[in-house]
Design an enzyme around this catalytic site. Structure first.
Site, PDB file in Angstrom:
ATOM      1  CB  SER A  83      -0.945   0.015   1.199  1.00 25.92           C
ATOM      2  OG  SER A  83      -2.026  -0.867   0.980  1.00 25.92           O
ATOM      3  CE  LYS A  86      -4.638   1.749  -0.465  1.00 28.72           C
ATOM      4  NZ  LYS A  86      -4.067   0.397  -0.319  1.00 28.72           N
ATOM      5  CB  SER A 141      -4.350   1.098   3.945  1.00 27.27           C
ATOM      6  OG  SER A 141      -3.443   0.915   2.891  1.00 27.27           O
TER       7      SER A 141
END
Length: 373
Positions: A83, A86, A141
């Site tokens: 993640s 991101k 997340s």
């Protein structure tokens, strides 16, 4: 004859590439080239503290203001980012979506979320502000929030393509995007270098910086109320027995079964801002990614003014359009690297001269991993 003449002038390469890394762009800046060599790199001056011994497969710490890389280990090794990807998603999508926009979620926007994904709780037919969804991305997340924001930004595939374009524009050339939320996907990779570039760029965007530093927020509930969400970055919140890091200002953590734990973190002390990336610690400790990042940031602040840079986060912006070593010849070999089960390639270039014919031959021998994708 050309091969024979070239072999007479054979000389070892000045640098080698580590597992999963691409050779870097040709450059006269020797410290920059260090980032493409395997192993740990630091250029200490007198009185510099010793670099911490970390278990992470790849890591880097840099001055966020100047871009100077203070120390790194396999900085361009391509690994799954989880993640932390991101950060690139936000850099790509955030400028096109004003935070006050309201959007009613269509069921199709939540389709195809990977099993086991982290979710913030986006509900079908519920109306959210874009700012709510960004809280879901940065704090929880939430892959569901990413799906909706990507739908608002042109769709899943188009968003992945734009993310790669954004990465290249920032000089990050190790990143391949297959799933914009960071969910494990074949061929999806990034590097400690690239993730540090994304984190540094995000800190320069006030909206991004505000989200990534936020410890808590309220998220709209399905029934019209709301519920609290807490940032999963334990260095920021101090959750689960991890002491909060003094001066931490973000950025993003991640985990998948394939990537392991990953973290991009930034901290500010005494007018100095550092950004650090730690990817896939091999320590048995459940919170190793946080403790190794803590040690790296501590070292970076203590080493300020006592080390010379080993490279720059800005170094790739002037990379040649043909890519790294565009004129090299790659020849497969049977040798394999001990830490990676992908085959290694021999890259041959070099220098020599054929006597009467006046034909120049350039030859150099270098080995490294087969480039991915």
């Amino acid at each position: 004859m050309l091969c024979a003449a070239g072999l007479l002038a054979l000389a070892p390469a000045a640098a080698t590439t580590g597992p999963g890394a691409d050779p870097g762009p040709r450059t006269r800046d020797a410290p920059t080239s260090l980032l493409y060599r395997p192993g740990t790199h630091v250029r200490p001056r007198a009185g510099a503290p010793e670099v911490p011994d970390l278990s992470a497969r790849s890591w880097l710490v840099a001055d966020a203001d100047t871009g100077a890389v203070l120390a790194a280990h396999d900085a361009h090794r391509r690994l799954p980012p989880a993640s932390t990807l991101k950060t690139l998603f936000a850099l790509t999508v955030m400028p096109a979506l004003p935070s006050g926009i309201r959007h009613r979620v269509d069921p199709e926007e939540l389709a195809d979320i990977g099993p086991g994904s982290s979710l913030v709780g986006v509900a079908e037919y519920r109306t959210y502000r874009v700012s709510d969804l960004w809280n879901g991305v940065f704090l929880n997340s939430g892959n569901d929030a990413v799906r909706v924001l990507a739908a608002l930004s042109g769709g899943w595939r188009a968003t992945a393509e734009r993310m790669e374009e954004k990465a290249r524009a920032l000089g990050a050339r190790d990143t391949q995007v297959r799933s914009p939320d960071g969910y494990d996907a074949p061929g999806q990779v990034s590097s400690a270098f690239d993730l540090a570039v994304f984190g540094r760029a995000g800190l320069r965007n006030p909206e991004f910086a505000e989200y990534c530093a936020r410890a808590e927020a309220s998220f709209p509930a399905r029934d019209g109320g709301s519920y609290p969400i807490v940032n999963t970055n334990r260095l920021l919140t101090g959750a689960d027995g991890v002491a909060p890091y003094r001066g931490l200002i973000g950025v993003k953590n991640g985990y998948t079964s394939h990537a392991g734990n990953t973290l991009v973190a930034a901290a500010r002390r005494d007018g100095r801002t550092l950004v650090a990336t730690v990817m896939n610690p091999r320590s048995d400790g459940g919170h190793a990614v946080y403790e190794e990042t803590r040690a790296l940031l501590d070292w970076g602040f203590e080493a300020a003014g006592r080390v010379n840079p080993v490279g720059s986060l800005d170094a790739l912006r002037s990379a040649p359009p043909g890519g790294p070593e565009a004129d090299a010849v790659a020849v497969p070999a049977s040798r394999r690297d001990d830490t990676d089960d992908r085959p290694v390639w021999w890259t041959i270039t070099g220098a020599g001269l054929l006597g009467g014919a006046g034909v120049a031959v350039y030859l150099r021998l270098r080995w490294g991993p087969v480039p991915r994708d």
